[in-house]
Design a protein around this motif. Structure first.
Motif, PDB file in Angstrom:
ATOM      1  N   ARG A   1       0.837  -1.209   0.000  1.00  0.00           N
ATOM      2  CA  ARG A   1       0.000   0.000   0.000  1.00  0.00           C
ATOM      3  C   ARG A   1       0.871   1.258   0.000  1.00  0.00           C
ATOM      4  N   ARG A   2       1.986   1.164   0.718  1.00  0.00           N
ATOM      5  CA  ARG A   2       2.891   2.318   0.782  1.00  0.00           C
ATOM      6  C   ARG A   2       3.483   2.596  -0.592  1.00  0.00           C
ATOM      7  N   ARG A   3       3.818   1.518  -1.302  1.00  0.00           N
ATOM      8  CA  ARG A   3       4.344   1.684  -2.657  1.00  0.00           C
ATOM      9  C   ARG A   3       3.333   2.413  -3.531  1.00  0.00           C
ATOM     10  N   GLU A   4       2.071   2.018  -3.415  1.00  0.00           N
ATOM     11  CA  GLU A   4       1.017   2.663  -4.209  1.00  0.00           C
ATOM     12  C   GLU A   4       0.866   4.131  -3.813  1.00  0.00           C
ATOM     13  N   LEU A   5       0.874   4.365  -2.490  1.00  0.00           N
ATOM     14  CA  LEU A   5       0.669   5.741  -2.015  1.00  0.00           C
ATOM     15  C   LEU A   5       1.802   6.675  -2.429  1.00  0.00           C
ATOM     16  N   LYS A   6       2.993   6.104  -2.556  1.00  0.00           N
ATOM     17  CA  LYS A   6       4.148   6.920  -2.993  1.00  0.00           C
ATOM     18  C   LYS A   6       3.899   7.504  -4.387  1.00  0.00           C
ATOM     19  N   GLN A   7       3.031   6.835  -5.132  1.00  0.00           N
ATOM     20  CA  GLN A   7       2.709   7.321  -6.480  1.00  0.00           C
ATOM     21  C   GLN A   7       1.616   8.394  -6.432  1.00  0.00           C
ATOM     22  N   ARG A   8       1.060   8.618  -5.240  1.00  0.00           N
ATOM     23  CA  ARG A   8      -0.072   9.558  -5.122  1.00  0.00           C
ATOM     24  C   ARG A   8       0.200  10.645  -4.084  1.00  0.00           C
ATOM     25  N   PRO A   9       1.308  11.405  -4.273  1.00  0.00           N
ATOM     26  CA  PRO A   9       1.652  12.422  -3.265  1.00  0.00           C
ATOM     27  C   PRO A   9       0.559  13.476  -3.096  1.00  0.00           C
ATOM     28  N   ASP A  10      -0.218  13.731  -4.171  1.00  0.00           N
ATOM     29  CA  ASP A  10      -1.270  14.751  -4.056  1.00  0.00           C
ATOM     30  C   ASP A  10      -2.363  14.303  -3.099  1.00  0.00           C
ATOM     31  N   TYR A  11      -2.654  13.003  -3.130  1.00  0.00           N
ATOM     32  CA  TYR A  11      -3.663  12.469  -2.216  1.00  0.00           C
ATOM     33  C   TYR A  11      -3.186  12.629  -0.765  1.00  0.00           C
ATOM     34  N   VAL A  12      -1.919  12.276  -0.522  1.00  0.00           N
ATOM     35  CA  VAL A  12      -1.372  12.373   0.842  1.00  0.00           C
ATOM     36  C   VAL A  12      -1.444  13.831   1.315  1.00  0.00           C
ATOM     37  N   ARG A  13      -1.100  14.728   0.432  1.00  0.00           N
ATOM     38  CA  ARG A  13      -1.141  16.158   0.757  1.00  0.00           C
ATOM     39  C   ARG A  13      -2.574  16.611   1.082  1.00  0.00           C
ATOM     40  N   ASP A  14      -3.543  16.102   0.291  1.00  0.00           N
ATOM     41  CA  ASP A  14      -4.952  16.458   0.529  1.00  0.00           C
ATOM     42  C   ASP A  14      -5.389  16.006   1.927  1.00  0.00           C
ATOM     43  N   VAL A  15      -4.974  14.789   2.282  1.00  0.00           N
ATOM     44  CA  VAL A  15      -5.328  14.260   3.616  1.00  0.00           C
ATOM     45  C   VAL A  15      -4.767  15.194   4.690  1.00  0.00           C
ATOM     46  N   LEU A  16      -3.507  15.582   4.529  1.00  0.00           N
ATOM     47  CA  LEU A  16      -2.854  16.431   5.540  1.00  0.00           C
ATOM     48  C   LEU A  16      -3.504  17.817   5.597  1.00  0.00           C
ATOM     49  N   ARG A  17      -3.904  18.320   4.429  1.00  0.00           N
ATOM     50  CA  ARG A  17      -4.519  19.657   4.395  1.00  0.00           C
ATOM     51  C   ARG A  17      -5.854  19.633   5.140  1.00  0.00           C
ATOM     52  N   GLU A  18      -6.650  18.612   4.832  1.00  0.00           N
ATOM     53  CA  GLU A  18      -7.962  18.480   5.477  1.00  0.00           C
ATOM     54  C   GLU A  18      -7.789  18.253   6.993  1.00  0.00           C
ATOM     55  N   GLY A  19      -6.787  17.444   7.335  1.00  0.00           N
ATOM     56  CA  GLY A  19      -6.510  17.182   8.756  1.00  0.00           C
ATOM     57  C   GLY A  19      -6.170  18.480   9.474  1.00  0.00           C
ATOM     58  N   ALA A  20      -5.343  19.306   8.846  1.00  0.00           N
ATOM     59  CA  ALA A  20      -4.922  20.568   9.466  1.00  0.00           C
ATOM     60  C   ALA A  20      -6.108  21.520   9.604  1.00  0.00           C
ATOM     61  N   ARG A  21      -6.982  21.517   8.604  1.00  0.00           N
ATOM     62  CA  ARG A  21      -8.169  22.390   8.654  1.00  0.00           C
ATOM     63  C   ARG A  21      -9.026  22.022   9.877  1.00  0.00           C
ATOM     64  N   ASN A  22      -9.258  20.740  10.047  1.00  0.00           N
ATOM     65  CA  ASN A  22     -10.072  20.287  11.187  1.00  0.00           C
ATOM     66  C   ASN A  22      -9.367  20.535  12.516  1.00  0.00           C
ATOM     67  N   ALA A  23      -8.063  20.327  12.524  1.00  0.00           N
ATOM     68  CA  ALA A  23      -7.302  20.528  13.764  1.00  0.00           C
ATOM     69  C   ALA A  23      -7.326  22.003  14.161  1.00  0.00           C
ATOM     70  N   ARG A  24      -7.218  22.870  13.186  1.00  0.00           N
ATOM     71  CA  ARG A  24      -7.250  24.312  13.488  1.00  0.00           C
ATOM     72  C   ARG A  24      -8.604  24.724  14.032  1.00  0.00           C
ATOM     73  N   ALA A  25      -9.643  24.111  13.456  1.00  0.00           N
ATOM     74  CA  ALA A  25     -10.998  24.427  13.923  1.00  0.00           C
ATOM     75  C   ALA A  25     -11.154  24.028  15.393  1.00  0.00           C
ATOM     76  N   GLN A  26     -10.462  22.976  15.790  1.00  0.00           N
ATOM     77  CA  GLN A  26     -10.510  22.543  17.191  1.00  0.00           C
ATOM     78  C   GLN A  26      -9.637  23.466  18.059  1.00  0.00           C
ATOM     79  N   ALA A  27      -8.489  23.876  17.523  1.00  0.00           N
ATOM     80  CA  ALA A  27      -7.511  24.650  18.309  1.00  0.00           C
ATOM     81  C   ALA A  27      -7.928  26.104  18.514  1.00  0.00           C
ATOM     82  N   GLU A  28      -8.558  26.698  17.503  1.00  0.00           N
ATOM     83  CA  GLU A  28      -8.800  28.148  17.552  1.00  0.00           C
ATOM     84  C   GLU A  28      -9.649  28.598  18.749  1.00  0.00           C
ATOM     85  N   PRO A  29     -10.803  27.960  18.987  1.00  0.00           N
ATOM     86  CA  PRO A  29     -11.592  28.426  20.149  1.00  0.00           C
ATOM     87  C   PRO A  29     -10.854  28.238  21.470  1.00  0.00           C
TER      88      PRO A  29
END
Ligand code: TYM
Length: 345
Positions: free
Chosen positions: A301-329
């Protein structure tokens, strides 16, 4: 290695009393100690509870001064979590520095932290003993870790035993903040609990010391082929001859076998150790097969994911958005409690 299970609860429907938080440094290739001590618990908890897992690049900067390596390992940790079965629909995975409120909170905590406590930090002293420069980042490492945990309202922190003191320091920091800035009946921070599993709290490395990047005694999660074989064969054992009985509990190879084997298999191998006629070479071969097959699916699976860096980045971006929403208040309440006013906000 079991793959992603069907979703059981969406993040919105999970009970909110337990908030699981944990971080991992992108300072090298992840190893069996990271996996059994922490990541495996992260993967199993993230379906049941609201959970925030962050790749602590600012922490890694305390010891890694190589831009290319830091950037590479940051994405590699994310890819590894996804390969191991982290489901981004269930919980939040993100890069620490994508939530800038964390360093802001750390600054506030610095002002509540006695330097003498930081100087007594076991991990700090250990790193200095290994020859790392005693820079201010390294000294303040536990304060940033406290901010990491408290900014999301973390209540449960799954980590290896080496992090026990850091969680205690986090609890002290939360207590000191509450005591200094809050009414007794309205504390802002909940004191988090560590989750340290006894049987995997210190995974030994090739030389029997704690498995650690800085000791150069690790087995990487995705080591394979000749490289893996060479490492397994180099695990330090005593010199008891092949036909003599051996104590499995005193052996490094068996300590690693225990992590992978079913109860039945573990007992069978322990029996063989005790009976004699079973050499460390046999045990190493057994271990090699176990590591290889345990991570086979994730490796693919890791080999496959290495071919999809944009997907990994999308996951991290969405994760950060949600984390910020929790952190800000939470950060808004902190600023108000401390008296940090803004002319622009
Ligand atoms: P790091 O990257 O050094 O380690 C990540 C996790 O792996 C565990 N671990 C081990 N467990 C058992 N046996 C071993 N040989 C072994 N080696 C590593 C560590 O205990 C850790 O759980 N300071 C944290 C990173 C951090 C953090 C946080 C953790 C930063 N902010 C907030 C929790 C909450 C660390 O040690 O990373």
């Amino acid at each position: 290695m079991s793959q992603a299970q069907p979703a059981t609860a969406s993040p919105e429907t999970k009970e909110k009393d337990t908030i699981v938080v944990s971080g991992i440094q992108p300072s090298g290739t992840l190893h069996l100690g990271n996996y059994f001590g922490a990541i495996r618990q992260h993967i199993s908890l993230h379906r049941e509870h609201e959970a925030y897992f962050f790749i602590v690049n600012y922490h890694a900067l305390t010891s890694l001064h190589d831009a290319e390596a830091l950037a590479h390992y940051t994405m590699d940790v994310a890819t590894t979590y996804l390969a191991l079965g982290f489901d981004p629909e269930e919980a939040h995975l993100f890069i620490q520095s994508d939530v800038p409120e964390v360093t802001e909170l750390a600054w506030i905590f610095y002002n509540l932290t006695p330097v003498s406590h930081l100087e007594k930090g076991v991990s700090y002293k250990d790193k200095i003993a290994q020859g790392l420069s005693p820079n201010a980042g390294l000294l303040n490492y536990p304060v940033l870790q406290a901010a990491d945990i408290l900014i999301y309202g973390g209540t449960l922190v799954p980590v290896g035993a080496d992090q026990k003191q850091h969680i205690e320091m986090t609890r002290d920091t939360a207590g000191r903040f509450n005591h200094t800035f809050c009414d007794d009946d309205a504390p802002l921070f909940t004191l988090p609990e560590p989750l340290i599993l006894d049987d995997v709290s210190v995974v030994p490395g090739l030389d029997g010391r704690k498995m650690s990047k800085s000791y150069g005694n690790t087995i990487g999660l995705f080591d394979e082929g000749k490289d893996l074989k060479k490492k397994v064969m180099s695990i330090v054992t005593d010199s008891t001859p092949l036909d003599e009985p051996k104590d499995p509990e005193a052996d490094n190879v068996f300590a690693l076998i225990k992590l992978f084997a079913s109860d039945e298999k573990r007992e069978e191998i322990a029996e063989a150790y005790r009976a004699g006629g079973y050499g460390y070479g046999h045990a190493k071969k057994e271990l090699l097969g176990m590591i290889d097959s345990y991570f086979a699916e994730a490796r693919e699976r890791r080999r496959e994911l290495k071919q999809r860096p944009d997907y990994v980045r999308d996951v991290l971006r969405e994760g950060a958005r949600n984390a910020r929403a929790q952190a800000e208040p939470i950060m808004d309440r902190v600023r108000e409690a401390v008296g940090i006013v803004s002319a622009t906000r």
